[in-house]
Design a protein around this motif. Structure first.
Motif, short mmCIF file in Angstrom:
data_model
loop_
_atom_site.label_atom_id
_atom_site.label_comp_id
_atom_site.label_asym_id
_atom_site.label_seq_id
_atom_site.Cartn_x
_atom_site.Cartn_y
_atom_site.Cartn_z
N GLY A 69 11.07 5.44 -2.37
CA GLY A 69 10.83 4.01 -2.48
C GLY A 69 11.53 3.18 -1.44
N ALA A 70 12.52 3.75 -0.75
CA ALA A 70 13.28 2.99 0.24
C ALA A 70 12.85 3.29 1.67
N TRP A 127 5.91 0.47 -9.47
CA TRP A 127 5.46 -0.63 -10.30
C TRP A 127 6.20 -1.93 -10.00
N GLY A 128 5.43 -2.96 -9.69
CA GLY A 128 5.98 -4.28 -9.46
C GLY A 128 6.73 -4.43 -8.16
N GLN A 177 9.18 2.33 -12.82
CA GLN A 177 8.17 3.35 -13.06
C GLN A 177 7.28 3.54 -11.83
N ILE A 178 6.75 4.75 -11.69
CA ILE A 178 5.74 5.02 -10.68
C ILE A 178 4.41 5.20 -11.41
N GLY A 192 0.32 -6.61 -4.65
CA GLY A 192 0.55 -7.08 -3.29
C GLY A 192 0.81 -5.92 -2.38
N ALA A 193 -0.05 -4.82 -2.51
CA ALA A 193 0.30 -3.56 -1.87
C ALA A 193 -0.25 -3.43 -0.47
N ILE A 194 0.47 -2.68 0.36
CA ILE A 194 0.00 -2.27 1.67
C ILE A 194 -0.03 -0.75 1.66
#
Length: 485
Positions: free
Chosen positions: A104-105, A83-84, A39-40, A9-11
């Motif tokens: 990630g934030a 991931w996820g 994980q990346i 569900g990536a942008i």
């Protein structure tokens, strides 16, 4: 993640472009922050063709730094995903060393130093486009005001105008990079058009559908999925896979004589006769990788791979294809051991008739399906449960599959492939609605995997039981269900 598609569900949060020199290897180093223990993973291009179907895990050092060494290309594309959770962004480069910092934030979760002003501008444009296309598909936004527009000429005019506008804004970089970015734009916009076509296909009149199918050819000619730069776009495979679906399923056109009716055979046939060069090579190669990633294990993959090898014997995709095909062959050659049982329940009119077979025993039931990725992932945790059951002869492991009759052979092989000791039944039409009513939500929707525990009298003791991933809790529930009350 259908399509793809999707998978997370990536942008796209960054598509960063760097001009540089030619080398045999590139090295990306940087830091990671705020990854929540996840994980990346990263996807990369192969010989100028982006691989959107398979990925590798980024190895992060204890001090949150990493170094990634990859084969170089005239322009290399690497995409990072938490991931996820979310996409972190991507970078396009052709220099030997760069720094990429991941957070990630942060709203802008990828940072690359050394971008020129023009490259940063292109990055922003592609970032916005990727995000807007995803928002349209996820019904979270509508940049072009086309979501409710059923007039195909209007939709195409808006999308084409956006493409030409972006063409002007991206001018000023070298020709190779410009063409790659230009085709990335067109693949993304074709994906937006296909999204609208699929919506019209099931809700509009036959006349309107025909208008869309007629104009689909014009849009396809404008976007040029067969251009040699199109496979560099992460949207490329979704586009050509959808085009094959439009031809063979939406429009109902059959393949040539001798071509099977399965989706992989028809897609391969479409790629063979409608694409050429890098576009054909990339589309065919990713068909095999998709079979592996989604664990379709379609038996026709082996014969299709032989045809691919004749067409592209020196393909840079070959190591990945060989690995995928080997997994496919191993799955389809799986033998079913005698501790995996498939009782005949074809005459059962209710699900109680199935459960009644095991009265006097506690039944742990796992509702799953071969097409369910989380279900397949959960099977990594079944060994402790199996060991526990081996010491308790009053417990039965029952796996209820939601698969359709046409997938019967695949269902049986997958049970053996994951070594799922126990009883295996496939949902029957007679009690299909019953299962969804009893174990689904108020709307009748059933989320899987879904675990249930029945007591020795065949009554539901835990309608939402712990999964084998939480074995300690599951043991307590099994013990509770074993008590006679």
């Amino acid at each position: 993640m259908k399509n793809k598609k999707n998978l997370f569900g990536a942008i796209t949060l960054g598509c960063l472009l760097i001009s540089c020199v030619d080398n045999k290897e590139i090295q990306i180093s940087g830091t990671v922050r705020n990854m929540e223990g996840r994980q990346i993973v990263y996807f990369q291009s192969i010989d100028g063709m982006f691989n959107s179907q398979s990925y590798d895990t980024l190895r992060v050092n204890p001090d949150s730094t990493y170094t990634l060494t990859l084969p170089a290309e005239p322009y290399k594309r690497v995409r990072f995903v938490l991931w996820g959770k979310r996409e972190l962004g991507s970078v396009i480069m052709n220099k030997s060393q760069i720094e990429v910092h991941l957070d990630g934030a942060a709203k802008q979760s990828i940072e690359v130093k050394g971008l020129s002003e023009k490259e940063a501008e292109i990055s922003t444009l592609l970032n916005r486009l990727d995000g807007d296309v995803w928002n349209l598909r996820a019904r979270r936004g509508d940049r072009w005001n086309i979501a409710k527009d059923t007039v195909v000429a209007s939709v195409i005019a808006k999308l084409k105008a956006d493409a030409l506008d972006m063409d002007e804004k991206m001018k000023g970089v070298d020709e190779d990079l410009y063409k790659k970015a230009q085709q990335d734009v067109r693949m993304q916009l074709m994906l937006a058009f296909q999204n609208q076509l699929f919506g019209v296909e099931w809700k509009c009149s036959d006349a309107t559908k025909q208008q869309w199918f007629d104009e689909w050819k014009n849009m396809k000619n404008f976007c040029l999925d067969n251009d040699s730069n199109s496979p560099f776009s992460p949207a490329f495979y979704d586009v050509v896979y959808n085009n094959a679906g439009i031809i063979h399923f939406a429009k109902g056109e059959e393949g040539a004589e001798g071509v099977g009716k399965g989706p992989n055979e028809l897609s391969f046939h479409y790629y063979e006769h409608h694409l050429s060069g890098k576009a054909q090579e990339a589309a065919m190669a990713q068909l095999f990788l998709r079979d592996e990633t989604e664990e379709q294990n379609d038996p026709v993959i082996v014969s299709l791979s032989e045809r691919f090898k004749k067409l592209y014997p020196q393909s840079a995709w070959m190591p990945l294809i060989d690995k995928a095909v080997a997994k496919n062959k191993a799955f389809n050659e799986t033998k079913i051991p005698d501790y995996i049982h498939f009782p005949n329940i074809e005459k059962a009119k209710t699900f109680n008739e199935v459960i009644d077979r095991y009265k006097g025993k506690v039944v742990f039931m796992d509702i799953w399906a071969t097409w369910c990725g989380p279900c397949r992932s959960s099977f990594a945790y079944v060994k402790p449960l199996q060991e526990y059951v081996n010491h308790h002869d009053d417990i039965v492991l029952l796996y209820l599959s939601l698969d359709r009759p046409k997938d019967d052979a695949k269902w049986r092989k997958m049970a053996a492939h994951y070594d799922l000791m126990g009883e295996h039944v496939r949902i029957q039409e007679a009690f299909h609605d019953e299962i969804y009513k009893i174990f689904g939500d108020k709307r009748g929707a059933l989320s899987i995997p879904h675990c249930v525990i029945f007591d020795k009298n065949g009554k539901v003791r835990f309608s939402v039981a712990a999964s084998p991933e939480n074995m300690e809790k599951l043991k307590l529930q099994l013990e509770e269900a074993a008590k006679n009350k």
